[in-house]
Design a protein around this motif. Structure first.
Motif, short mmCIF file in Angstrom:
data_model
loop_
_atom_site.label_atom_id
_atom_site.label_comp_id
_atom_site.label_asym_id
_atom_site.label_seq_id
_atom_site.Cartn_x
_atom_site.Cartn_y
_atom_site.Cartn_z
N GLY A 76 -41.31 3.07 -6.71
CA GLY A 76 -41.45 4.51 -6.85
C GLY A 76 -40.63 5.32 -5.87
N SER A 77 -41.23 6.41 -5.39
CA SER A 77 -40.52 7.36 -4.54
C SER A 77 -40.28 6.85 -3.13
CB SER A 77 -41.29 8.68 -4.49
OG SER A 77 -42.57 8.46 -3.92
N ASN A 78 -40.90 5.75 -2.75
CA ASN A 78 -40.69 5.18 -1.42
C ASN A 78 -39.49 4.25 -1.35
OD1 ASN A 78 -42.79 6.33 0.12
ND2 ASN A 78 -44.25 4.99 -0.91
N THR A 80 -36.20 4.16 -1.77
CA THR A 80 -34.95 4.92 -1.93
C THR A 80 -34.04 4.71 -0.73
OG1 THR A 80 -35.83 6.89 -0.82
CG2 THR A 80 -36.17 6.74 -3.22
N LYS A 83 -34.98 7.07 2.11
CA LYS A 83 -36.13 6.59 2.88
C LYS A 83 -35.69 5.47 3.83
CE LYS A 83 -40.00 7.65 2.18
NZ LYS A 83 -40.92 8.64 2.73
N GLY A 121 -33.86 2.77 -5.29
CA GLY A 121 -34.08 3.77 -6.32
C GLY A 121 -34.35 3.15 -7.67
N LYS A 122 -34.16 3.93 -8.71
CA LYS A 122 -34.48 3.48 -10.07
C LYS A 122 -33.22 3.28 -10.90
CE LYS A 122 -38.83 5.96 -10.19
NZ LYS A 122 -39.99 5.31 -10.62
#
Length: 190
Positions: A76-78, A80, A83, A121-122
């Motif tokens: 998820g958002s962590n 990256t 981060k 990331g995704k």
């Protein structure tokens, strides 16, 4: 299987070195795991489960809990690059500290060095905003004060140009190399 065996052996080596004498230092336990990816998420989850439920637990048991700081970023958002960059830049360490960094996720070799480029990331997001060289992670952490640095990545390292990298381990059947590795101190990148 060979990778898991090497990881387990290295974990025991690390525990032995750390539990022998932390000497008032702090262990910085940093993990980035791509747990939500449809292709590698399951294996990343297994690795993360081992790291959190086994290695980190044993570290906290062997070392006074206040001397172990964990920074765990999964999916998820962590998960990256920003981060990762902020975690590395804000890490405050002293000359007696141990820094342990572990990445599990996608990677590739862009041909500029022997180490993988990590992809955070995704899928579908622009790769230029997602990639981070493992060598950059190592050099950033190496520039911080520390007693022991261990940087590990569980990621593909195939060159994007199509060139292949040998699967032969330089340690196979050479007991002197094992003895040298496990009796050393300093900075390690695997």
């Amino acid at each position: 299987m060979k990778r898991l065996c090497c990881f387990i052996l290295f974990s025991f080596f690390l525990l032995g070195r750390i539990s022998a004498d932390v000497g008032g230092g702090t262990i910085h336990f940093i993990v980035f795991a791509d747990t939500e990816d449809s292709n590698v998420g399951s294996s990343c989850n297994q690795t993360l489960k081992y790291l959190k439920g086994n290695l980190l637990v044993k570290l906290r048991r062997c070392i006074d809990d206040k001397d172990v700081k964990s920074y765990i970023f999964e999916g998820g958002s962590n998960f990256t690059r920003s981060k990762l960059n902020s975690t590395l830049s804000s890490l405050s360490a002293s000359s007696n500290d141990v820094i342990f960094f572990y990445y599990t996720g996608h990677g590739f070799n862009n041909g500029t060095n022997d180490y993988p480029t990590l992809t955070l990331g995704k899928d579908g997001e622009d790769l230029s905003y997602r990639k981070k060289e493992l060598l950059d992670v190592y050099n950033t952490l190496r520039a911080k004060p520390h007693r022991l640095l261990v940087v590990m990545a569980e990621a593909c390292n195939k060159q994007v140009s199509g060139a292949t990298i040998s699967d032969n381990s330089p340690f196979e059947d050479d007991s002197n190399k094992y003895k040298t590795l496990f009796s050393a101190s300093g900075d390690f990148m695997i």
